[in-house]
Design a protein around this motif. Structure first.
Motif, PDB file in Angstrom:
ATOM      1  N   THR A 104      -2.082 -46.736 -54.121  1.00 18.78           N
ATOM      2  CA  THR A 104      -0.759 -46.142 -54.275  1.00 18.78           C
ATOM      3  C   THR A 104       0.096 -46.467 -53.061  1.00 18.78           C
ATOM      4  O   THR A 104      -0.315 -46.239 -51.924  1.00 18.78           O
ATOM      5  N   PHE A 105       1.271 -47.030 -53.326  1.00 15.43           N
ATOM      6  CA  PHE A 105       2.249 -47.305 -52.283  1.00 15.43           C
ATOM      7  C   PHE A 105       3.316 -46.225 -52.346  1.00 15.43           C
ATOM      8  O   PHE A 105       3.741 -45.829 -53.433  1.00 15.43           O
ATOM      9  N   VAL A 106       3.750 -45.745 -51.182  1.00 15.14           N
ATOM     10  CA  VAL A 106       4.735 -44.672 -51.135  1.00 15.14           C
ATOM     11  C   VAL A 106       5.945 -45.129 -50.329  1.00 15.14           C
ATOM     12  O   VAL A 106       5.817 -45.584 -49.187  1.00 15.14           O
ATOM     13  N   ILE A 107       7.115 -44.991 -50.981  1.00 19.65           N
ATOM     14  CA  ILE A 107       8.389 -45.315 -50.330  1.00 19.65           C
ATOM     15  C   ILE A 107       9.191 -44.026 -50.247  1.00 19.65           C
ATOM     16  O   ILE A 107       9.483 -43.401 -51.272  1.00 19.65           O
ATOM     17  N   GLY A 108       9.543 -43.628 -49.054  1.00 15.82           N
ATOM     18  CA  GLY A 108      10.285 -42.385 -48.853  1.00 15.82           C
ATOM     19  C   GLY A 108      11.754 -42.520 -49.199  1.00 15.82           C
ATOM     20  O   GLY A 108      12.232 -43.593 -49.592  1.00 15.82           O
ATOM     21  N   GLY A 109      12.455 -41.439 -49.036  1.00 18.28           N
ATOM     22  CA  GLY A 109      13.896 -41.418 -49.259  1.00 18.28           C
ATOM     23  C   GLY A 109      14.642 -41.936 -48.047  1.00 18.28           C
ATOM     24  O   GLY A 109      14.059 -42.551 -47.146  1.00 18.28           O
ATOM     25  N   SER A 110      15.909 -41.649 -47.989  1.00 21.15           N
ATOM     26  CA  SER A 110      16.753 -42.189 -46.918  1.00 21.15           C
ATOM     27  C   SER A 110      16.369 -41.671 -45.528  1.00 21.15           C
ATOM     28  O   SER A 110      16.682 -42.304 -44.528  1.00 21.15           O
ATOM     29  N   LEU A 111      15.662 -40.552 -45.468  1.00 23.83           N
ATOM     30  CA  LEU A 111      15.240 -40.008 -44.164  1.00 23.83           C
ATOM     31  C   LEU A 111      13.813 -40.397 -43.804  1.00 23.83           C
ATOM     32  O   LEU A 111      13.322 -40.052 -42.734  1.00 23.83           O
ATOM     33  N   GLY A 112      13.125 -41.090 -44.704  1.00 22.71           N
ATOM     34  CA  GLY A 112      11.753 -41.487 -44.433  1.00 22.71           C
ATOM     35  C   GLY A 112      10.754 -40.536 -45.071  1.00 22.71           C
ATOM     36  O   GLY A 112      11.089 -39.767 -45.974  1.00 22.71           O
ATOM     37  N   LEU A 113       9.526 -40.600 -44.586  1.00 19.84           N
ATOM     38  CA  LEU A 113       8.430 -39.813 -45.142  1.00 19.84           C
ATOM     39  C   LEU A 113       8.077 -38.632 -44.255  1.00 19.84           C
ATOM     40  O   LEU A 113       8.185 -38.708 -43.028  1.00 19.84           O
ATOM     41  N   SER A 114       7.622 -37.575 -44.876  1.00 19.04           N
ATOM     42  CA  SER A 114       7.225 -36.372 -44.137  1.00 19.04           C
ATOM     43  C   SER A 114       5.928 -36.624 -43.375  1.00 19.04           C
ATOM     44  O   SER A 114       5.128 -37.499 -43.750  1.00 19.04           O
ATOM     45  N   PRO A 115       5.682 -35.847 -42.323  1.00 23.57           N
ATOM     46  CA  PRO A 115       4.418 -35.966 -41.599  1.00 23.57           C
ATOM     47  C   PRO A 115       3.208 -35.741 -42.512  1.00 23.57           C
ATOM     48  O   PRO A 115       2.173 -36.386 -42.338  1.00 23.57           O
ATOM     49  N   GLU A 116       3.350 -34.878 -43.509  1.00 24.01           N
ATOM     50  CA  GLU A 116       2.240 -34.591 -44.426  1.00 24.01           C
ATOM     51  C   GLU A 116       1.884 -35.831 -45.257  1.00 24.01           C
ATOM     52  O   GLU A 116       0.706 -36.117 -45.479  1.00 24.01           O
ATOM     53  N   VAL A 117       2.888 -36.554 -45.703  1.00 25.60           N
ATOM     54  CA  VAL A 117       2.627 -37.787 -46.464  1.00 25.60           C
ATOM     55  C   VAL A 117       2.001 -38.830 -45.549  1.00 25.60           C
ATOM     56  O   VAL A 117       1.048 -39.515 -45.932  1.00 25.60           O
ATOM     57  N   MET A 118       2.504 -38.947 -44.331  1.00 27.66           N
ATOM     58  CA  MET A 118       1.944 -39.915 -43.384  1.00 27.66           C
ATOM     59  C   MET A 118       0.485 -39.577 -43.055  1.00 27.66           C
ATOM     60  O   MET A 118      -0.337 -40.483 -42.903  1.00 27.66           O
ATOM     61  N   GLN A 119       0.166 -38.295 -42.983  1.00 24.67           N
ATOM     62  CA  GLN A 119      -1.227 -37.889 -42.734  1.00 24.67           C
ATOM     63  C   GLN A 119      -2.122 -38.226 -43.910  1.00 24.67           C
ATOM     64  O   GLN A 119      -3.282 -38.584 -43.730  1.00 24.67           O
ATOM     65  N   ARG A 120      -1.591 -38.095 -45.126  1.00 21.43           N
ATOM     66  CA  ARG A 120      -2.375 -38.387 -46.326  1.00 21.43           C
ATOM     67  C   ARG A 120      -2.626 -39.884 -46.476  1.00 21.43           C
ATOM     68  O   ARG A 120      -3.617 -40.326 -47.050  1.00 21.43           O
ATOM     69  N   ALA A 121      -1.734 -40.702 -45.942  1.00 20.48           N
ATOM     70  CA  ALA A 121      -1.841 -42.153 -46.079  1.00 20.48           C
ATOM     71  C   ALA A 121      -3.111 -42.675 -45.413  1.00 20.48           C
ATOM     72  O   ALA A 121      -3.477 -42.250 -44.323  1.00 20.48           O
ATOM     73  N   ASN A 122      -3.755 -43.602 -46.092  1.00 16.89           N
ATOM     74  CA  ASN A 122      -4.919 -44.280 -45.531  1.00 16.89           C
ATOM     75  C   ASN A 122      -4.490 -45.433 -44.635  1.00 16.89           C
ATOM     76  O   ASN A 122      -5.243 -45.875 -43.768  1.00 16.89           O
ATOM     77  N   ASP A 123      -3.276 -45.929 -44.875  1.00 19.84           N
ATOM     78  CA  ASP A 123      -2.779 -47.080 -44.129  1.00 19.84           C
ATOM     79  C   ASP A 123      -1.252 -47.060 -44.183  1.00 19.84           C
ATOM     80  O   ASP A 123      -0.661 -46.313 -44.969  1.00 19.84           O
ATOM     81  N   THR A 124      -0.643 -47.880 -43.367  1.00 17.82           N
ATOM     82  CA  THR A 124       0.813 -48.009 -43.373  1.00 17.82           C
ATOM     83  C   THR A 124       1.179 -49.480 -43.524  1.00 17.82           C
ATOM     84  O   THR A 124       0.369 -50.368 -43.227  1.00 17.82           O
TER      85      THR A 124
END
Length: 159
Positions: A104-124
């Motif tokens: 799953t690839f996640v693209i945030g909104g105009s302000l970017g991604l929340s810290p919670e989403v970044m923590q859930r991510a396995n990679d960037t």
């Protein structure tokens, strides 16, 4: 392989929709691809830091609600890891080979991604230091995913 792209906001521009649909159609022969849109949080142009955090938190909660435990999550972020197309293709192939068929690839909104989403991510993943509209980023990501699959099957698409 199952590929999911989660993006914040509804795509309105016909030209973005058409481009994404074209790459999805091409990819459908190679993988199961799903595009998921989550609502963006309406906010005024000028926000305080606390208000920005609140917007990202609400959008992040919506994103996390679309991610299953078994999914390998790659968050797109300017500060993420940059790769060549060949390295990205190898990573996609390795994920499928070594027990991560749901990516799953996640693209945030105009302000970017929340810290919670970044923590859930396995990679960037980052496509560079340039800032792009998140709608355009969806199209660029779909092309790069398609390119990765073409590299992995030895297609002349990638020159």
């Amino acid at each position: 392989m199952n590929i999911k792209v989660i993006g914040v906001g509804k795509l309105k521009e016909k030209y973005f929709k058409a481009g994404i649909a074209e790459y999805k159609k091409r990819l459908d022969k190679l993988a199961k691809v799903q595009i998921v849109e989550v609502a963006d949080e309406k906010a005024p142009e000028s926000l305080s830091a606390a208000e920005m955090a609140q917007v990202k938190e609400k959008e992040g909660s919506r994103i996390l609600g679309k991610i299953k435990d078994k999914e390998y999550v790659i968050a797109l972020a300017i500060e993420g890891k940059q790769r060549s197309s060949e390295a990205f293709a190898k990573e996609i192939a390795d994920l499928g080979t070594y027990g991560h068929p749901d990516v799953t690839f996640v693209i945030g909104g105009s302000l970017g991604l929340s810290p919670e989403v970044m923590q859930r991510a396995n990679d960037t993943l980052s496509f560079g230091k340039l800032t792009m509209p998140h709608q355009l980023m969806r199209l660029v990501l779909m092309e790069q995913i398609y390119r990765a699959f073409m590299i992995n099957i030895g297609s002349p698409y990638h020159k």
